[in-house]
Write an enzyme that holds these catalytic residues in place. Sequence first.
Site, PDB file in Angstrom:
ATOM      1  N   LYS A  74      -2.639  -5.571 -14.405  1.00  0.00           N
ATOM      2  CA  LYS A  74      -1.672  -6.301 -13.571  1.00  0.00           C
ATOM      3  C   LYS A  74      -2.371  -7.363 -12.720  1.00  0.00           C
ATOM      4  CE  LYS A  74      -0.191  -2.739 -11.183  1.00  0.00           C
ATOM      5  NZ  LYS A  74      -1.204  -1.727 -11.588  1.00  0.00           N
TER       6      LYS A  74
ATOM      7  N   ARG B 192       5.506   1.029  -5.049  1.00  0.00           N
ATOM      8  CA  ARG B 192       4.775   2.100  -5.719  1.00  0.00           C
ATOM      9  C   ARG B 192       5.599   3.390  -5.757  1.00  0.00           C
ATOM     10  NH1 ARG B 192      -0.629  -0.063  -6.186  1.00  0.00           N
ATOM     11  NH2 ARG B 192      -2.096   1.550  -6.715  1.00  0.00           N
TER      12      ARG B 192
ATOM     13  N   ARG C 252     -15.131  -0.931 -15.034  1.00  0.00           N
ATOM     14  CA  ARG C 252     -14.685  -2.107 -14.277  1.00  0.00           C
ATOM     15  C   ARG C 252     -15.645  -2.407 -13.127  1.00  0.00           C
ATOM     16  NH1 ARG C 252      -8.589  -2.654 -11.937  1.00  0.00           N
ATOM     17  NH2 ARG C 252      -9.176  -1.145 -10.358  1.00  0.00           N
TER      18      ARG C 252
ATOM     19  N   ARG D 122     -15.594  -0.281  -7.449  1.00  0.00           N
ATOM     20  CA  ARG D 122     -14.722   0.227  -6.385  1.00  0.00           C
ATOM     21  C   ARG D 122     -14.890   1.743  -6.302  1.00  0.00           C
ATOM     22  NH1 ARG D 122      -8.830  -2.316  -7.497  1.00  0.00           N
ATOM     23  NH2 ARG D 122      -8.293  -0.176  -6.904  1.00  0.00           N
TER      24      ARG D 122
ATOM     25  N   ARG E 199      -5.499   9.052  -9.277  1.00  0.00           N
ATOM     26  CA  ARG E 199      -4.603   7.884  -9.186  1.00  0.00           C
ATOM     27  C   ARG E 199      -3.592   7.917 -10.336  1.00  0.00           C
ATOM     28  NH1 ARG E 199      -8.737   3.193  -9.260  1.00  0.00           N
ATOM     29  NH2 ARG E 199      -6.996   1.794  -8.897  1.00  0.00           N
TER      30      ARG E 199
HETATM   31  P1  AMP Z   1      -4.557  -0.990  -6.382  1.00  0.00           P
HETATM   32  O1  AMP Z   1      -5.603  -1.996  -6.102  1.00  0.00           O
HETATM   33  O2  AMP Z   1      -3.180  -1.558  -6.507  1.00  0.00           O
HETATM   34  O3  AMP Z   1      -4.917  -0.079  -7.548  1.00  0.00           O
HETATM   35  O4  AMP Z   1      -4.487  -0.032  -5.085  1.00  0.00           O
HETATM   36  C1  AMP Z   1      -5.626   0.700  -4.643  1.00  0.00           C
HETATM   37  C2  AMP Z   1      -5.180   1.768  -3.681  1.00  0.00           C
HETATM   38  O5  AMP Z   1      -4.533   1.173  -2.541  1.00  0.00           O
HETATM   39  C3  AMP Z   1      -4.158   2.754  -4.229  1.00  0.00           C
HETATM   40  O6  AMP Z   1      -4.757   3.817  -4.955  1.00  0.00           O
HETATM   41  C4  AMP Z   1      -3.486   3.242  -2.941  1.00  0.00           C
HETATM   42  O7  AMP Z   1      -4.317   4.159  -2.247  1.00  0.00           O
HETATM   43  C5  AMP Z   1      -3.440   1.956  -2.102  1.00  0.00           C
HETATM   44  N1  AMP Z   1      -2.193   1.203  -2.353  1.00  0.00           N
HETATM   45  C6  AMP Z   1      -2.071  -0.024  -2.925  1.00  0.00           C
HETATM   46  N2  AMP Z   1      -0.782  -0.405  -2.970  1.00  0.00           N
HETATM   47  C7  AMP Z   1      -0.067   0.603  -2.403  1.00  0.00           C
HETATM   48  C8  AMP Z   1       1.315   0.817  -2.164  1.00  0.00           C
HETATM   49  N3  AMP Z   1       2.246  -0.070  -2.522  1.00  0.00           N
HETATM   50  N4  AMP Z   1       1.676   1.980  -1.562  1.00  0.00           N
HETATM   51  C9  AMP Z   1       0.756   2.887  -1.167  1.00  0.00           C
HETATM   52  N5  AMP Z   1      -0.562   2.763  -1.386  1.00  0.00           N
HETATM   53  C10 AMP Z   1      -0.980   1.632  -1.997  1.00  0.00           C
END
Ligand code: AMP
Length: 213
Positions: free
Chosen positions: A13, A88, A127, A160, A171
Amino acid sequence: MILILLGPPGSGKGTQAKRLSSERKWPHLSTGDMLRSAISAGSKTGLEAKSYIDQGTLVPDSVVINLIAERMSAPDCKNGFILDGFPRNISQAEALQKMLTSQKLDIDHVVLFVISDQALIERLSGRRTCSSCSTMYHLQGAPSKTPGICDQCGSPLIQRSDDQTDVVRKRLSVYAKETEPLIAYYRDKGKLSQIDATQPPANVSEQLSRVLK
Ligand code: AMP
C-alpha cells in the site's frame, strides 16, 4: 479523489500510495508514517504510540483519529487524498465517515490489496526502510544500489522494529481480527475493488490505475 488503500501490512500500500501521490499530486496520508515521525520527534503522541507499535498492536483510536483529522484539514487535502493504513477497524471507519459527511465529502474508492500471509512474511522480513524519507527496499526483491543506503536521499536504511518475524505475525493476526471486517463494510457500501498484490509493483500500479479510471 478520496481513496482508501486497504490491505495487510506489507501488501504494498505504501509503495503504491507514494507512486500515485507523486504522479497525481494527491497527498499521501499514512498513519504509520505519522506515528513513526511522532516517535522520532519524541512528542507526547509518539511516546504514547511506541509501545503499541513495538508490540504490533493498534494504537488507540482516539490518537490516530486526531492525527488524521488534523492532517485532513490541511489546505493541500482540499482536492482529495490517499489514505494508507487508516481506517484500521470499524470504529475508525465510522469516525472517518462522520468527518467526511460533515464536510459534504465522500470516499470515491476503497482498493483491497490481496496477498497470502506467507508472501507477506517473506516480504516484511527482507524489507528495509529509509530512516529519513521512508522509501522502501527489499534485500532480494528491490535492493538499494549501495547496500544499507537510500538511493533517494543517501540516509541509512533500517529494519523497522515491527518488521521482525514475531511482531509481523502479531500484526497479521491483528489485521485479520480488527481490519478484515472493513472488507465487508466497504463492499456493502459498493465502494470496494480488489487487486492482486502478489504481482511486481509496476503491475500493481497498472491494476490500480485501471480501477481508478
Ligand atoms: P503501518 O506503517 O501502517 O504498517 O503501521 C505501523 C503500526 O502503526 C501499526 O502496526 C500500528 O501499531 C500503528 N498504526 C498505524 N496506523 C494505525 C491505525 N489507523 N490505527 C491504529 N494503529 C495504527
